[in-house]
Design an enzyme around this catalytic site. Structure first.
Site, mmCIF file in Angstrom:
data_model
loop_
_atom_site.group_PDB
_atom_site.id
_atom_site.type_symbol
_atom_site.label_atom_id
_atom_site.label_comp_id
_atom_site.label_asym_id
_atom_site.label_seq_id
_atom_site.Cartn_x
_atom_site.Cartn_y
_atom_site.Cartn_z
ATOM 1 N N LYS A 148 9.897 1.730 0.914
ATOM 2 C CA LYS A 148 8.721 1.978 1.785
ATOM 3 C C LYS A 148 8.659 3.514 1.964
ATOM 4 O O LYS A 148 9.328 4.193 2.360
ATOM 5 C CB LYS A 148 9.088 1.345 3.235
ATOM 6 C CG LYS A 148 7.735 1.139 4.285
ATOM 7 C CD LYS A 148 8.119 0.307 5.141
ATOM 8 C CE LYS A 148 6.908 -0.149 6.211
ATOM 9 N NZ LYS A 148 7.345 -1.201 6.952
ATOM 10 N N ASP A 193 -2.297 7.270 2.556
ATOM 11 C CA ASP A 193 -1.803 8.317 1.633
ATOM 12 C C ASP A 193 -0.261 7.709 1.265
ATOM 13 O O ASP A 193 0.142 8.437 0.116
ATOM 14 C CB ASP A 193 -1.453 9.514 2.447
ATOM 15 C CG ASP A 193 -0.469 9.269 3.716
ATOM 16 O OD1 ASP A 193 -0.056 8.211 3.876
ATOM 17 O OD2 ASP A 193 -0.470 10.088 4.600
ATOM 18 N N GLY A 194 -0.195 6.450 1.405
ATOM 19 C CA GLY A 194 1.077 5.771 0.527
ATOM 20 C C GLY A 194 2.600 6.253 1.346
ATOM 21 O O GLY A 194 3.298 5.919 0.840
ATOM 22 N N GLY A 198 0.854 -1.261 -0.066
ATOM 23 C CA GLY A 198 0.033 -0.072 0.032
ATOM 24 C C GLY A 198 0.943 1.491 -0.091
ATOM 25 O O GLY A 198 0.316 2.396 -0.328
ATOM 26 N N ARG A 199 2.087 1.003 0.272
ATOM 27 C CA ARG A 199 3.055 2.226 0.267
ATOM 28 C C ARG A 199 4.355 1.815 0.027
ATOM 29 O O ARG A 199 5.242 2.837 0.278
ATOM 30 C CB ARG A 199 2.904 2.908 1.510
ATOM 31 C CG ARG A 199 3.416 2.275 2.792
ATOM 32 C CD ARG A 199 3.284 2.830 3.944
ATOM 33 N NE ARG A 199 3.488 1.948 5.232
ATOM 34 C CZ ARG A 199 3.200 2.080 6.356
ATOM 35 N NH1 ARG A 199 3.104 3.171 6.794
ATOM 36 N NH2 ARG A 199 3.329 1.196 7.399
ATOM 37 N N ASP A 209 0.419 -11.782 6.728
ATOM 38 C CA ASP A 209 1.053 -10.792 5.507
ATOM 39 C C ASP A 209 2.470 -10.301 6.149
ATOM 40 O O ASP A 209 3.004 -9.602 5.220
ATOM 41 C CB ASP A 209 0.139 -9.819 5.151
ATOM 42 C CG ASP A 209 -0.278 -8.931 5.994
ATOM 43 O OD1 ASP A 209 -1.052 -9.313 7.298
ATOM 44 O OD2 ASP A 209 0.080 -7.722 6.247
ATOM 45 N N ASN A 210 2.826 -10.546 7.347
ATOM 46 C CA ASN A 210 3.997 -9.876 7.881
ATOM 47 C C ASN A 210 5.016 -11.087 8.132
ATOM 48 O O ASN A 210 5.928 -11.122 8.886
ATOM 49 C CB ASN A 210 3.740 -9.077 9.246
ATOM 50 C CG ASN A 210 2.989 -7.825 8.859
ATOM 51 O OD1 ASN A 210 3.018 -7.262 8.117
ATOM 52 N ND2 ASN A 210 2.155 -7.415 10.118
ATOM 53 N N ARG A 248 14.628 -0.946 2.269
ATOM 54 C CA ARG A 248 14.498 -2.174 2.778
ATOM 55 C C ARG A 248 15.108 -3.269 1.601
ATOM 56 O O ARG A 248 15.036 -3.325 0.550
ATOM 57 C CB ARG A 248 13.431 -2.759 3.130
ATOM 58 C CG ARG A 248 13.316 -4.118 4.125
ATOM 59 C CD ARG A 248 11.968 -4.451 4.716
ATOM 60 N NE ARG A 248 10.860 -4.447 3.738
ATOM 61 C CZ ARG A 248 9.446 -4.443 4.087
ATOM 62 N NH1 ARG A 248 9.122 -4.125 5.398
ATOM 63 N NH2 ARG A 248 8.499 -4.481 3.107
#
Length: 486
Positions: A113, A125-126, A92-93, A252-253, A176
């Site tokens: 990120k 807002d990303g 999402g961002r 998802d993590n 990352r």
């Protein structure tokens, strides 16, 4: 030695196609500037440790400039969040800028990120804020220094771009690094959307590039899942042994590689508390420190469910059944070493559990206890530690059992001290230390975050002049509430 503007790309994940990710360009942040960079992470890409061209760092990782071979993509995945399935998540961002090959032939994902909105931003807002970017940077480099597998962080870029969370903050980006950004949630997405051809394509991709030794197995996907279980058993054992609480163990993590991934409201234990909850949004304590072991097993079971079109259920169950005994073996070995014990004995598990029970409810600093235990002879160390315990008579009984155990092994005190100091850190990433560095950085002073990163890169070595980083938290820093807001 390579230069930052001359990296070799081989974007394997992008070649999987549009079913797996969407092409998105980074949205630049205003007035980018380098906050901190990691020499160790730079070395993974064969880059020099000195960040002499800070302007180039800011341009590239602030979203203003791209390598010609980069192919920025937002990945799609789903996942179980606090036990409930969310059918569509995705980056999402963050953007996978591409994959860089170093001189050893290793592939490293470059993931930016805070790169702006994507089709998966879900009304967000990303952006990432400076606060959370610094926290992820520090943890991504501190955990590997402790021997805990993790994604890595190359740098943090600050900006003047405003963002609103609980209050007005400034946007930042974090670069990352990881051999792969494939999560358990990638497999869940294709399973629950019944895209089984893509599920098989993803499994084949991961197995070929990250579990190549499974190629020769009679059933490669079953062998791969078993290795995922094995890696996670060792990872969680290291978390528990070193008092690390992740805080948001959603599927998802969870990295398919068995590395620590997606840092949020994490914490290292100060005083030992088996029930510690580091995420103030986790009202039920699903991801408390003591729950990390069963939750890891739960997450592996969720991954196993997603693999049922590819692997027989009995084989998946057999691998899942290995998790707890593997975890227990790794954990006991780590704790034995932290106690300075080199040879396994029948009552070691009871010795460890009794110690943790004595710590619970006492004002015992988890990390410093083990460090102090190795400083002197057992008799002197135990005598100096005794006053930290509420039930001193119970501690005395444990101390006597431990003293006899050390005596049975024999050896000289200096060898024992060196052995224990090699596995018991003097410096750990305490939340109050991170908070002090963040507050200074928010005022434009990056000295503290750079110094803290430098100290944490050598956690086992005594560093002259750095005594303040060994201290227990002051009253204001003992119960900092950390949220998922980032």
């Amino acid at each position: 030695m390579k230069s930052l503007d001359d990296l070799d790309f081989d974007n394997r994940f992008a070649r999987l196609g549009d079913a797996f990710s969407t092409e998105v360009l980074p949205d630049p942040i205003a007035e980018p500037r380098l906050v901190v960079a990691s020499p160790a992470a730079l070395a993974l890409l064969d880059l020099p440790a000195e960040t002499s061209d800070e302007a180039l760092f800011a341009e590239l990782f602030g979203g203003h400039k791209l390598w010609s071979e980069a192919e920025p993509r937002a990945m799609v995945y789903s996942g179980h969040q606090f036990g409930s399935y969310n059918p569509r998540l995705g980056d999402g961002r963050g953007l996978l800028l591409g994959e860089v090959i170093n001189q050893a032939g290793e592939h490293w994902d470059l993931h930016l990120k805070g790169a702006g909105q994507t089709p998966y931003s879900r009304m967000g807002d990303g952006r990432a804020v400076l606060r959370s970017s610094i926290r992820e940077f520090l943890a991504s480099e501190a955990l590997p220094a402790l021997g805990i597998p993790s994604s890595r962080a190359l740098c943090v870029i600050g900006s003047s771009t405003p963002v609103w969370r609980e209050k007005k903050e400034s946007a930042a980006t974090l670069l990352r690094l990881a051999p792969s950004h494939v999560r358990f949630g990638h497999f869940e997405y294709f399973y629950y959307t019944r895209q089984h051809d893509q599920l098989k394509q993803l499994a084949a991709f991961v197995q070929e590039h990250h579990f190549a030794d499974c190629n020769a197995a009679e059933r490669p996907y079953a062998a791969m899942f078993r290795q995922v279980v094995e890696r996670n058993a060792e990872l969680i054992a290291r978390w528990q042994a070193y008092g690390f609480c992740h805080g948001v163990m959603n599927t998802d993590n969870m990295s398919i590689l068995g590395i620590t991934f997606d840092y949020g409201p994490y914490a290292f234990l100060d005083d030992f508390d088996a029930n510690h909850i580091c995420n103030h949004s986790d009202d039920a304590g699903r991801y408390s420190f003591s729950n990390q072991v069963p939750i890891a097993h739960w997450n592996l079971a969720a991954l196993a469910q997603a693999l049922t079109p590819l692997v027989e259920v009995d084989e998946l169950r057999a691998s899942l059944d290995l998790f707890l005994p593997l975890y227990q073996a790794h954990y006991l070995d780590l704790m034995r070493r932290r106690l300075g014990l080199g040879v396994a004995a029948e009552n070691d598990q009871a010795l460890v559990q009794e110690l943790l029970q004595r710590m619970q409810g006492s004002a015992v600093d988890y990390s410093l206890f083990f460090r102090r235990l190795g400083e002197e002879t057992p008799e002197r160390a135990l005598a100096s530690l005794r006053d930290d315990f509420v039930d001193r008579e119970a501690f005395d009984r444990w101390a006597e059992a431990y003293r006899r155990r050390v005596e049975e092994e024999g050896g000289d005190q200096e060898s024992r001290r060196r052995r224990m100091h090699a596995v018991n850190p003097l410096y750990v990433l305490r939340n109050y230390l991170a908070q002090q560095a963040i507050e200074a950085a928010e005022q434009g002073d990056y000295t503290e975050v750079r110094l803290l990163h430098q100290v944490l890169s050598r956690p086992f070595e005594e560093q002259p002049g750095m005594e303040r980083f060994t201290r227990r938290p002051p009253d204001w820093g003992r119960h900092l509430e950390i949220s998922c807001s980032s």
